[in-house]
Enzyme design. Structure first.
Site: not given
Length: 193
Positions: A9, A49, A118, A124, A135, A155, A158, A169
């Site tokens: 991001k 989204y 992940r 998140t 993160r 964060n 994604h 996606e």
């Protein structure tokens, strides 16, 4: 091998974390098979989204859980306590943020790629993310701070949360001919092939 989608991001791009994030992915043995810098429009981000009620509620609940823990009133920051309406507000903030600067989109391939990515990125909410995760190492943001400032959680990345989401996606951001098929030099060692 499984494929997943990761988006770096604008906050991570602006902080110069692209190389760090890529290095963490590659060190695990996962393979980046597509990568490009993009600057989404707000319209693209809104389409990216989901808009279904279930997703909106799940996004809102991430904030509402923290509000409840801290004894805060969501009506003060959102003007409502309806999870669907709060989800719509947060989705709009997310879309605006993605459109605010360059992002890096990538397709990653490897054994259990969705699950491994992940774990690498961490949970998140950055303040809950473990040290050693992207993160956890580079952000301490929280829903209540983000909501007070009328912005999404910063964060950094994604990551697709399922194989189905990853497929969707990947198709959203990449054409088939943009995804490469190649062998890493260490695949034989990593996978015993």
């Amino acid at each position: 091998m499984e494929r997943t989608f990761l988006l770096i991001k604008p906050d991570a791009v602006q902080r110069g974390l692209i190389g760090e994030i890529i290095a963490r992915i590659e060190r695990t043995g996962l393979k980046i098979v597509a990568l490009k810098m993009i600057k989404p429009t707000k319209e693209q981000a809104l389409k990216f989204y989901p808009s279904d009620k279930e997703w909106l509620i799940s996004v809102a609940n991430k904030s509402l859980t923290v509000y409840k823990q801290l004894g805060l009133d969501p009506k003060k920051d959102f003007g409502t306590d309806d999870p669907v309406e709060i989800g719509k507000i947060i989705k709009d903030w997310l879309a605006e943020f993605l459109a605010s600067g360059p992002c890096v989109a990538m397709v990653i391939e490897g054994n259990r790629a969705v699950e491994v990515i992940r774990k690498i990125v961490g949970v998140t909410r950055p303040y809950e993310a473990l040290p050693g995760t992207i993160r956890g190492d580079f952000s301490t943001d929280s829903p209540e701070l983000a909501n007070i400032l009328k912005r999404p959680l910063r964060n950094l990345v994604h990551a697709a949360d399922s194989k189905e989401a990853a497929e969707k996606e990947i198709k959203f951001w990449f054409k088939d001919d943009e995804i490469m098929n190649y062998k890493r030099a260490d695949e034989g060692i990593i996978y015993g092939l």
